[in-house]
Design a protein around this motif. Structure first.
Motif, PDB file in Angstrom:
ATOM      1  N   LEU A  25       0.854  -1.104   0.100  1.00  0.00           N
ATOM      2  CA  LEU A  25      -0.014  -0.021   0.033  1.00  0.00           C
ATOM      3  C   LEU A  25       0.925   1.297  -0.074  1.00  0.00           C
ATOM      4  N   SER A  26       0.408   2.408  -0.559  1.00  0.00           N
ATOM      5  CA  SER A  26       0.935   3.653  -0.913  1.00  0.00           C
ATOM      6  C   SER A  26       0.143   4.718  -1.032  1.00  0.00           C
ATOM      7  N   TYR A  27       0.396   5.795  -1.226  1.00  0.00           N
ATOM      8  CA  TYR A  27      -0.310   7.111  -1.637  1.00  0.00           C
ATOM      9  C   TYR A  27      -1.744   7.179  -1.295  1.00  0.00           C
ATOM     10  N   PRO A  28      -1.851   7.191   0.099  1.00  0.00           N
ATOM     11  CA  PRO A  28      -3.004   7.323   0.808  1.00  0.00           C
ATOM     12  C   PRO A  28      -4.117   8.445   0.557  1.00  0.00           C
ATOM     13  N   CYS A  29      -4.763   8.364  -0.392  1.00  0.00           N
ATOM     14  CA  CYS A  29      -5.492   9.586  -0.770  1.00  0.00           C
ATOM     15  C   CYS A  29      -6.671   9.488   0.027  1.00  0.00           C
ATOM     16  N   VAL A  30      -6.824  10.619   1.047  1.00  0.00           N
ATOM     17  CA  VAL A  30      -7.820  10.518   1.928  1.00  0.00           C
ATOM     18  C   VAL A  30      -8.724  11.614   1.652  1.00  0.00           C
ATOM     19  N   PHE A  31     -10.050  11.766   1.737  1.00  0.00           N
ATOM     20  CA  PHE A  31     -10.956  12.976   1.380  1.00  0.00           C
ATOM     21  C   PHE A  31     -12.280  12.529   2.256  1.00  0.00           C
ATOM     22  N   LYS A  32     -13.195  13.604   2.126  1.00  0.00           N
ATOM     23  CA  LYS A  32     -14.310  13.614   2.919  1.00  0.00           C
ATOM     24  C   LYS A  32     -15.613  13.338   2.077  1.00  0.00           C
ATOM     25  N   TRP A  33     -16.454  12.576   2.532  1.00  0.00           N
ATOM     26  CA  TRP A  33     -17.852  12.550   1.933  1.00  0.00           C
ATOM     27  C   TRP A  33     -18.709  12.187   2.657  1.00  0.00           C
ATOM     28  N   GLN A  34     -19.758  13.300   2.718  1.00  0.00           N
ATOM     29  CA  GLN A  34     -21.142  13.072   3.607  1.00  0.00           C
ATOM     30  C   GLN A  34     -20.418  12.766   5.030  1.00  0.00           C
ATOM     31  N   ASP A  35     -19.803  13.800   5.282  1.00  0.00           N
ATOM     32  CA  ASP A  35     -19.032  14.008   6.910  1.00  0.00           C
ATOM     33  C   ASP A  35     -18.486  12.822   7.108  1.00  0.00           C
ATOM     34  N   GLU A  36     -17.828  11.963   6.461  1.00  0.00           N
ATOM     35  CA  GLU A  36     -17.200  10.656   6.647  1.00  0.00           C
ATOM     36  C   GLU A  36     -15.787  10.857   6.113  1.00  0.00           C
ATOM     37  N   TYR A  37     -14.661  10.267   6.711  1.00  0.00           N
ATOM     38  CA  TYR A  37     -13.433  10.413   5.872  1.00  0.00           C
ATOM     39  C   TYR A  37     -13.226   9.032   5.071  1.00  0.00           C
ATOM     40  N   TYR A  38     -12.815   8.912   3.787  1.00  0.00           N
ATOM     41  CA  TYR A  38     -12.535   7.758   3.098  1.00  0.00           C
ATOM     42  C   TYR A  38     -11.197   7.930   2.577  1.00  0.00           C
ATOM     43  N   MET A  39     -10.591   6.724   2.373  1.00  0.00           N
ATOM     44  CA  MET A  39      -9.088   6.436   2.047  1.00  0.00           C
ATOM     45  C   MET A  39      -9.232   5.731   0.543  1.00  0.00           C
ATOM     46  N   ILE A  40      -8.242   6.177  -0.344  1.00  0.00           N
ATOM     47  CA  ILE A  40      -8.011   5.144  -1.749  1.00  0.00           C
ATOM     48  C   ILE A  40      -6.346   5.078  -1.603  1.00  0.00           C
ATOM     49  N   PRO A  41      -6.041   4.311  -0.968  1.00  0.00           N
ATOM     50  CA  PRO A  41      -4.704   4.038  -1.174  1.00  0.00           C
ATOM     51  C   PRO A  41      -4.311   3.131  -2.413  1.00  0.00           C
ATOM     52  N   GLU A  42      -2.843   3.609  -2.723  1.00  0.00           N
ATOM     53  CA  GLU A  42      -2.587   2.679  -4.250  1.00  0.00           C
ATOM     54  C   GLU A  42      -2.270   1.158  -3.660  1.00  0.00           C
ATOM     55  N   SER A  43      -3.036   0.398  -4.584  1.00  0.00           N
ATOM     56  CA  SER A  43      -2.906  -1.200  -4.400  1.00  0.00           C
ATOM     57  C   SER A  43      -2.748  -1.738  -5.870  1.00  0.00           C
ATOM     58  N   ALA A  44      -1.817  -1.216  -6.563  1.00  0.00           N
ATOM     59  CA  ALA A  44      -1.651  -1.648  -7.798  1.00  0.00           C
ATOM     60  C   ALA A  44      -0.893  -3.060  -8.021  1.00  0.00           C
ATOM     61  N   GLU A  45      -0.532  -3.537  -6.880  1.00  0.00           N
ATOM     62  CA  GLU A  45       0.116  -5.141  -6.748  1.00  0.00           C
ATOM     63  C   GLU A  45      -1.114  -6.038  -7.121  1.00  0.00           C
ATOM     64  N   VAL A  46      -2.434  -5.463  -6.359  1.00  0.00           N
ATOM     65  CA  VAL A  46      -3.534  -6.407  -6.885  1.00  0.00           C
ATOM     66  C   VAL A  46      -4.456  -6.000  -7.912  1.00  0.00           C
ATOM     67  N   LYS A  47      -3.862  -5.202  -8.749  1.00  0.00           N
ATOM     68  CA  LYS A  47      -4.652  -4.506 -10.111  1.00  0.00           C
ATOM     69  C   LYS A  47      -5.925  -4.071  -9.710  1.00  0.00           C
ATOM     70  N   SER A  48      -6.029  -3.276  -8.583  1.00  0.00           N
ATOM     71  CA  SER A  48      -7.315  -2.766  -8.315  1.00  0.00           C
ATOM     72  C   SER A  48      -7.246  -1.437  -7.634  1.00  0.00           C
ATOM     73  N   ILE A  49      -8.466  -0.715  -7.677  1.00  0.00           N
ATOM     74  CA  ILE A  49      -8.500   0.358  -7.006  1.00  0.00           C
ATOM     75  C   ILE A  49      -9.400   0.285  -5.762  1.00  0.00           C
ATOM     76  N   ARG A  50      -8.962   0.324  -4.520  1.00  0.00           N
ATOM     77  CA  ARG A  50      -9.797  -0.083  -3.308  1.00  0.00           C
ATOM     78  C   ARG A  50     -10.196   1.214  -2.388  1.00  0.00           C
ATOM     79  N   LEU A  51     -11.269   1.130  -2.118  1.00  0.00           N
ATOM     80  CA  LEU A  51     -11.911   2.108  -1.091  1.00  0.00           C
ATOM     81  C   LEU A  51     -12.167   1.506   0.392  1.00  0.00           C
ATOM     82  N   TYR A  52     -11.591   2.745   1.236  1.00  0.00           N
ATOM     83  CA  TYR A  52     -11.755   2.380   2.683  1.00  0.00           C
ATOM     84  C   TYR A  52     -12.385   3.298   3.344  1.00  0.00           C
TER      85      TYR A  52
END
Length: 393
Positions: free
Chosen positions: A206-233
């Motif tokens: 995991l790397s590049y933890p792009c954190v943002f706010k949506w509907q008063d909640e925080y979310y993160m999209i870290p880089e997960s290129a190793e598993v060929k996907s974009i994952r939302l946390y």
């Protein structure tokens, strides 16, 4: 009249063809920013060029040896030729040695092994384009600050301001697992930082933890290129605990994905090539479904400006994306582009300045800088979390 071509000239031609093949391949890959990503064709051409050069040189030397035997090894003409030949061979050897040294010294693989650290810059104007180290002792975070896992570098910082506190999420290169985890540091003023803990650890890098706010909640999209996907946390207990929500996109090596909201839509930049292909997607919500923009890929075949280099900034109805320059090596510098047209049908951008936004000039970052994350302090000021690496390996 019958034209007689000396064997020496034929052998020189063979040698020159081989040399030209080698130089053309190296130059082509250098300009494309791919010096460390040789494919089968590149390797085959380099091998062919080397064979031509060696055969031509050996045959040429053997032919000259026959002339030496006929005319004597110590004639003036032969001695002059020997001096010229030695000079040419010396220059050729030095040139090839320099190319090989540059290749291994500045390859992305080499740059990735350097000790990256994190610093804080402050803005010099109301616009997020001019920054400097001001009243801050950098770097503010290094691998030695990480206390819960053995780390060899920290990078890719993302800043979040929540109330009176500043939070920084970043990649921690875990020595024990040889992969990236997501770490957290906390500050009360944005300048003095204390490492907290690892907040997200998966079985893959995991790397590049792009954190943002949506509907008063925080979310993160870290880089997960190793598993060929974009994952939302989602931040279940922000900022310490994160849980997987869903996979947004899959099937490619999605690198440094960056999400932002603009014009009643969510947008997502991601790099999917060899540091030279930037794709753009859009959706009604971060949950998707995500649709690729008709102008995507926005950038193709240009490793100078394709790979995202930090959070996209939206201010005063302006949109600015930051991009890392991966030529001639990974983590060289950072550019800024203002997106002047962004709809579901159209896309247009322009370079903010003919100078990079980030370029290392201090001891801790002269080897390269490749990331910036901004946070507005007040109406007139910004702070930026940046990363950098010193020269050497």
């Amino acid at each position: 009249m019958k034209l007689k071509i000396k064997k020496e000239f034929v052998y020189i031609a063979i040698f020159s063809i081989g040399l030209l093949i080698i130089i053309s391949i190296l130059l082509h890959d250098y300009l494309q920013g791919k010096l460390s990503h040789y494919g089968f064709c590149d390797k085959a051409c380099l091998l062919l060029g080397g064979i031509f050069a060696i055969i031509g040189l050996v045959l040429f030397i053997l032919e000259r040896y026959k002339i030496y035997e006929r005319k004597g090894f110590f004639s003036v003409r032969v001695n002059l030729f020997q001096a010229c030949l030695v000079s040419v061979l010396f220059a050729f050897t030095c040139g090839i040695s320099g190319i090989v040294y540059s290749y291994y010294s500045f390859s992305p693989a080499g740059a990735a092994t350097r000790e990256w650290t994190i610093g804080i810059y402050k803005s010099l104007s109301q616009e997020p384009f001019n920054f400097m180290e001001k009243d801050v002792v950098n770097p503010v975070l290094t691998a030695s600050d990480v206390s819960d896992v053995p780390a060899k570098r920290v990078a890719d910082p993302f800043l979040i301001r929540d109330g009176d506190m500043y939070y920084m999420f970043f990649e921690v290169d875990n020595v024990r697992t040889n992969q990236g985890d997501i770490g957290l540091a906390i500050s009360k003023d944005g300048e003095n930082w204390s490492y907290s803990q690892i907040v997200l650890d998966e079985r893959f890098h995991l790397s590049y933890p792009c954190v943002f706010k949506w509907q008063d909640e925080y979310y993160m999209i870290p880089e997960s290129a190793e598993v060929k996907s974009i994952r939302l946390y989602k931040g279940e207990q922000f900022p310490y605990r994160w849980s997987f929500v869903k996979t947004l996109l899959e099937g490619m090596d999605f690198v440094d994905s960056t999400i932002f909201y603009y014009g009643e839509s969510w947008w997502l930049f991601t790099e999917t090539g060899n540091d030279d292909t930037l794709r753009l997607y859009y959706a009604a919500t971060p949950l998707g479904p995500w649709t690729e923009h008709p102008k995507s890929p926005i950038v193709q075949g240009d490793a100078n400006i394709a790979r995202p280099g930090g959070m996209v900034i939206v201010f005063d109805n302006r949109v600015v994306r930051y991009t890392q320059d991966c030529v001639p090596y990974y983590g060289n510098q950072v550019w800024a582009f203002e997106i002047v047209t962004l709809t579901k049908e159209l896309y247009e951008e322009k370079r903010v300045s003919d100078r990079p936004i980030l370029k290392g000039f201090d001891d801790w970052n002269t080897g390269g800088m490749h990331h910036i994350s901004l946070c507005k302090v007040d109406v007139n000021n910004w702070i930026a979390a940046v990363d950098g690496t010193a020269k050497g390996f």
